[in-house]
Motif scaffolding. Structure first.
Motif, short mmCIF file in Angstrom:
data_model
loop_
_atom_site.label_atom_id
_atom_site.label_comp_id
_atom_site.label_asym_id
_atom_site.label_seq_id
_atom_site.Cartn_x
_atom_site.Cartn_y
_atom_site.Cartn_z
N PRO A 13 8.87 13.54 6.59
CA PRO A 13 9.39 12.33 7.23
C PRO A 13 8.52 11.84 8.40
CG PRO A 13 10.68 14.23 7.87
CD PRO A 13 9.73 14.69 6.81
N THR A 14 7.92 12.76 9.15
CA THR A 14 7.12 12.35 10.30
C THR A 14 5.86 11.61 9.87
OG1 THR A 14 7.92 14.29 11.49
CG2 THR A 14 5.99 13.19 12.39
N THR A 25 2.86 6.61 9.33
CA THR A 25 2.09 5.71 8.47
C THR A 25 2.71 4.32 8.44
OG1 THR A 25 1.42 7.60 7.12
CG2 THR A 25 1.13 5.42 6.15
N PHE A 26 4.03 4.26 8.34
CA PHE A 26 4.74 2.98 8.35
C PHE A 26 4.48 2.23 9.66
CE2 PHE A 26 8.54 0.60 9.61
CZ PHE A 26 8.56 -0.34 8.60
N ILE A 27 4.56 2.93 10.78
CA ILE A 27 4.32 2.31 12.08
C ILE A 27 2.88 1.82 12.19
CG2 ILE A 27 4.18 2.78 14.56
CD1 ILE A 27 6.64 4.62 14.15
N LEU A 28 1.93 2.63 11.70
CA LEU A 28 0.52 2.25 11.75
C LEU A 28 0.25 1.00 10.93
CD1 LEU A 28 -2.39 3.04 12.61
CD2 LEU A 28 -2.53 4.25 10.43
N LEU A 68 0.82 -1.20 0.00
CA LEU A 68 0.00 0.00 0.00
C LEU A 68 0.86 1.25 0.00
CD1 LEU A 68 -2.84 1.13 0.10
CD2 LEU A 68 -2.75 0.97 2.57
N GLY A 69 1.94 1.24 0.76
CA GLY A 69 2.86 2.38 0.78
C GLY A 69 3.53 2.59 -0.56
#
Length: 69
Positions: free
Chosen positions: A26-27, A32-35, A2-3
């Motif tokens: 970057p934040t 989003t990656f962590i989620l 998805l990313g």
């Protein structure tokens, strides 16, 4: 996946490369990656295998998975 699709879509629509997108936000990208990672791990820790939830029995899931293939 998805990313990757989101980054490709943003690159095609804005013309900014993926690295430039990462440098600008970057934040948000990190959150989003962590989620997505946390959402992928939840099923592994939520229940034991073999538990049933309503009509979702292991046998029904196996049949549905095979039919989908």
């Amino acid at each position: 996946m998805l990313g990757f699709v989101a980054a490709l879509g943003a690159e095609l629509s804005t013309g900014d490369s993926v690295l430039r997108q990462l440098a600008e936000e970057p934040t948000l990208i990190t959150l989003t990656f962590i989620l997505f990672s946390a959402a992928s791990l939840v099923p592994a820790f939520a229940r034991k295998k073999g538990d049933t939830v309503g009509p979702f029995t292991p046998q029904a899931e196996m049949l549905n998975g095979r039919a989908a293939m």
